[in-house]
Design a protein around this motif. Structure first.
Motif, PDB file in Angstrom:
ATOM      1  N   UNK B 383       3.142-130.493  34.791  1.00  0.00           N
ATOM      2  CA  UNK B 383       3.726-129.334  34.116  1.00  0.00           C
ATOM      3  C   UNK B 383       4.073-129.672  32.668  1.00  0.00           C
ATOM      4  N   UNK B 396       9.450-123.509  37.532  1.00  0.00           N
ATOM      5  CA  UNK B 396       8.132-123.013  37.944  1.00  0.00           C
ATOM      6  C   UNK B 396       7.395-123.931  38.899  1.00  0.00           C
ATOM      7  N   UNK B 397       7.694-125.206  38.866  1.00  0.00           N
ATOM      8  CA  UNK B 397       6.951-126.125  39.734  1.00  0.00           C
ATOM      9  C   UNK B 397       7.868-126.813  40.744  1.00  0.00           C
ATOM     10  N   UNK B 401       8.582-125.894  44.976  1.00  0.00           N
ATOM     11  CA  UNK B 401       8.200-126.900  45.959  1.00  0.00           C
ATOM     12  C   UNK B 401       9.395-127.357  46.784  1.00  0.00           C
TER      13      UNK B 401
END
Ligand code: ADP
Ligand code: MG
Lengths: 270, 510
Positions: B383, B396-397, B401
């Motif tokens: 990212x 966002x990542x 997760x």
């Protein structure tokens, strides 16, 4: 340009070419993890729109060098860096250089494929969405262009909305390349991009690298001598954090100046 | 052969011991649920009514509950539930088994469920209403019809009271204009009340004592010995439904537990809403932002140990800090006109949720931290290499997760919070709060109100009723319900987690 004329008597690096137009200039770069030095006084120039390979034994600092080029070391307080790196003449550590902007200009692909847990489309659109202000139509076009550029479009065009993790390793790596291409970088850093892949996927990646150099400058780290010979135009040989020899791939592989280089290459080729 | 392959002989007794203890745990769990289900749900089954003739000619009608050996004699004695508290002064009767001369199940015996004195068991002689008198079999038919009518009238009355009168009265101080509407509603209620009142039943116990029963106190009537199996199933279903959907009656010793179900679920949901963002933010700070030095390490150990603090301690904390401290100040600032009667300065839904959120915070932090640690560094770097800032990388990542791990934390938190009773007794649970904390009255969710809770309800019914014996089935049923509520809450979260995981397959292992 005397810096680039051959020199070897004092044991300094052999630099056997004079790149006409260079994209990245590294000057006196030293880097240490805490007290342990990883790069020592490195000076080299990366020519524009060419593939430059970094080779060298494991632990010699290839990844460290690559990560210095897009300032991925910034997050690690342990890292001490000195020297200068210029991208198109601009110091990348200058205060007016925004690190996010730099990383968009200098994209990076890692050893293990690392697609995000999202759909294929969202993976490719990730970088553009970060920048914001882009319309759906434009986004669609860029995604298609990036996937075509990384030779993945035909394989995934019918399942753009399905998870990227369902792809094979080779496809994932090409997806990561597409994701990086989508933000239109000037330089693409590839850290052993094919070392986790099967031979056929490896060949696809190599072909991709050769095709991409018309668009951007590529820097490739690899353990595989044949691969370096097949895809790169220039090769730099590093050892223990120092640049040993740097020249056109042809010269370096067929007629290395230094015994150290020759030993390493022949040892790895066998 | 597979069995032998899994439990090889050569390895001695250990595999068997391990398998045995697992089997034992499962067996005990199944046994517990079975006990709760049988004892609790059996309560709603219309069991047959036995007419017992004793050797000395006395008669009684009751449902046999259990049999025991007599304390000082060789014989056995049997416990009957006979009802009729108004006639007998008690609803249980022990009878020596050898004194029983005859048992039968006459089809005309009726059971009445009443709002006062508990149930009546005996015979229906006549129904009188507005000067008319119906007798015999016709009285039974008339009673059935009249009870249906009464149920409808009562439902309308209660609806008017809860949805119109009570909110109007609460608004009266601010809106004097509501008076006309209130008068209209009250008049309608009085009219309904008049139609409900009036009729009476002439009843006779099996030993011949007569009783006049005002009809308005009768809720339901059935003849257990004359019911067909489908009718019994329907009656059972109705009983279970009323238990789930109605409020308690007769000091919690009868009626349903709807306010307690609602209170439990609402409190747990509010708690999750509070604890999740705090826990996740704390975990992000500890794992992603703080310098990983000795201090962070100490804080981490402290957080893990916080999970072991007894829950009553959190209750005391909630009482001191939330109720008296914050609640008291809120009252002084915003509700001064209502003092000395407290608004937020007393236990309530909000303080209970916050206290439990505090109690479950460590669980969420630990689970989230573990999730964050499992996100591989190459995902983060991927990212960053695309020009993401650290915040963008996180939101966002990394956080998507980590979502399954966060849900694991919430699941554990819910499981712990839904079963806690001790701290709630200090910060807002009520023995009886028939009004659920959500209604059509602004601001719809009344965080300051006291609420009922299944766990506390069990405690209250079991230990604070006048007749523990009679309350026991309700205790079992409520306990079963508490288990089911927790199960449903957990299954929802597990389903959600599975959905999140399935979307992208498992995290790639490296
Ligand atoms: N994050 C780190 N912290 C400390 N030392 C590191 C770190 N990353 C790499 N090193 C060390 O720096 C040296 C160069 O590593 P690296 O650049 O990964 O080598 P290469 O990629 O050429 O195999 C090695 O000795 C390695 O142990
Ligand atoms: Mg490396």
């Amino acid at each position: 340009m005397s810096v680039f004329s051959p020199r070897s008597a004092d044991g300094g690096p052999i630099i056997d070419f004079d790149p006409v137009s260079c994209c990245l200039e590294i000057e006196g770069l030293s880097l240490a993890y805490g007290e342990t030095p990883a790069l020592r006084e490195l000076t080299l120039r990366v020519p524009r729109h060419r593939v430059t390979a970094f080779i060298g034994p494991s632990g010699c600092g290839k990844s460290t060098l690559l990560r210095a080029l897009n300032r991925l070391h910034d997050l690690n307080d342990e890292v001490h860096l000195s020297g200068r790196i210029r991208l198109e003449g601009q110091d990348i550590h200058a205060p007016e250089m925004e690190v996010a902007e730099l990383r968009r200009r200098v994209g990076m692909v890692f050893q293990a494929p690392n697609p995000f847990p999202m759909s294929i489309y969202d993976n490719v659109a990730f970088g553009l969405r970060l920048q914001g202000g882009i319309r759906k139509r434009q986004l669609d076009d860029v995604v298609e262009w990036a996937l075509r550029s990384s030779a993945l479009w035909d394989e995934v065009k019918d399942r753009l909305k399905s998870s990227a993790w369902a792809l094979s390793g080779g496809q994932q790596q090409r997806l990561v390349i597409a994701r990086t291409l989508a933000v239109r970088p000037e330089v693409l850093l590839l850290d052993e991009p094919a070392s986790a892949l099967d031979p056929i996927s490896t060949l696809k990646i190599e072909e991709l690298i050769r095709n991409l150099k018309s668009q951007l400058t590529l820097v490739l780290v690899t353990h595989n001598m044949q691969q370096a010979a097949r895809v790169s135009d220039y090769t730099a040989f590093l050892q223990e954090g120092e640049l040993v020899e740097y020249g056109t791939t042809d010269t370096l592989f067929t007629n290395p100046r230094l015994a150290r280089t020759e030993n390493y290459i022949t040892g790895r080729m066998a | 052969m597979i069995g032998r392959a899994r439990l090889p002989r050569g390895e001695g007794v250990w595999p068997w011991l391990a398998a045995g203890s697992l089997a034992l745990s499962l067996l005990m769990l199944a046994g517990l649920l079975f006990l709760l289900a049988v004892r609790g749900m059996g309560h709603f089954w219309p069991s047959p009514l036995t007419l017992v003739t004793l050797e000395d000619g006395r008669l009684l009608a009751g449902q046999a509950v259990r049999e025991e050996r007599q304390p000082n004699a060789a014989g056995r004695e049997r416990l009957y539930l006979t009802g009729n508290r108004d006639l007998d002064g008690a609803i249980w009767r022990w009878v020596a088994v050898d004194e029983i001369a005859e048992e039968s199940r006459p089809r005309d015996l009726v059971v009445l469920e009443r709002t006062r004195w508990g149930s009546f068991q005996g015979r229906l002689l006549a129904l009188e209403e507005r000067g008319e008198r119906v007798e015999g079999e016709a009285a039974w038919a008339a009673l059935q019809a009249r009870l249906q009518e009464l149920a409808a009238l009562r439902a309308e009355r209660d609806r008017l009271r809860d949805e119109i009168v009570v909110p109007l009265v609460r608004r009266m101080e601010r809106e004097p204009l509501a008076e006309a509407e209130l008068a209209r509603a009250s008049a309608r209620i009085r009219e309904l009340q008049a139609r409900i009142a009036g009729g009476r039943l002439l009843l006779e116990s099996v030993d011949g004592r007569r009783l006049e029963q005002p009809l308005e106190q009768v809720l339901r009537a059935w003849r257990p010995n004359a019911m067909s199996p489908p009718a019994k199933v329907a009656a059972w279903g109705g009983g279970v439904w009323r238990f789930l959907a109605e409020g308690p009656r007769a000091a919690n010793s009868a009626g349903g537990v709807w306010p307690a179900i609602f209170g439990t679920v609402l409190m747990v949901l509010l708690m999750s809403v509070v604890v999740t963002p705090f826990g996740v933010l704390a975990a992000i700070y500890l794992n992603e932002i703080a310098h990983q030095g000795r201090l962070t390490h100490l804080v981490r150990i402290a957080v893990r140990n916080l999970a072991g603090v007894p829950s009553i301690v959190y209750g005391v904390f909630g009482l001191g800090v939330f109720v008296y401290g914050i609640g008291g100040s809120l009252d002084e600032w915003f509700f001064a006109d209502q003092l000395p009667s407290p608004t937020f300065g007393t236990g309530g839904l909000l303080w209970a949720s916050l206290t439990l959120a505090l109690l479950t915070l460590p669980v969420v932090i630990v689970a989230t931290e573990e999730g964050l640690a499992r996100v591989p560094d190459h995902q983060r770097e991927g990212a960053l290499a695309l020009g993401a800032t650290r915040v963008e990388m996180l939101t966002r990542v990394v956080l998507p997760m980590t979502a399954p791990a966060m849900l694991t934390g919430v699941i554990l938190a819910v499981a712990r919070a839904a079963g806690e009773v001790a701290p709630l007794m200090l910060v807002g649970v009520a023995k009886l709060a028939p009004q659920v904390p959500v209604d059509g009255d602004f601001p719809f969710l009344h965080l300051e109100r006291k609420f009922m809770h299944l766990g506390y309800h069990i405690y209250d019914v079991a230990f604070h009723g006048s007749d523990v014996q009679a309350a026991l089935p309700l205790v079992y049923a409520t306990a079963l319900l508490l288990v089911l509520v927790i199960l449903v809450l957990n299954l929802t979260a597990i389903f959600l987690r599975h959905h999140l995981r399935a979307r992208h397959g498992a995290l790639p292992r490296r």
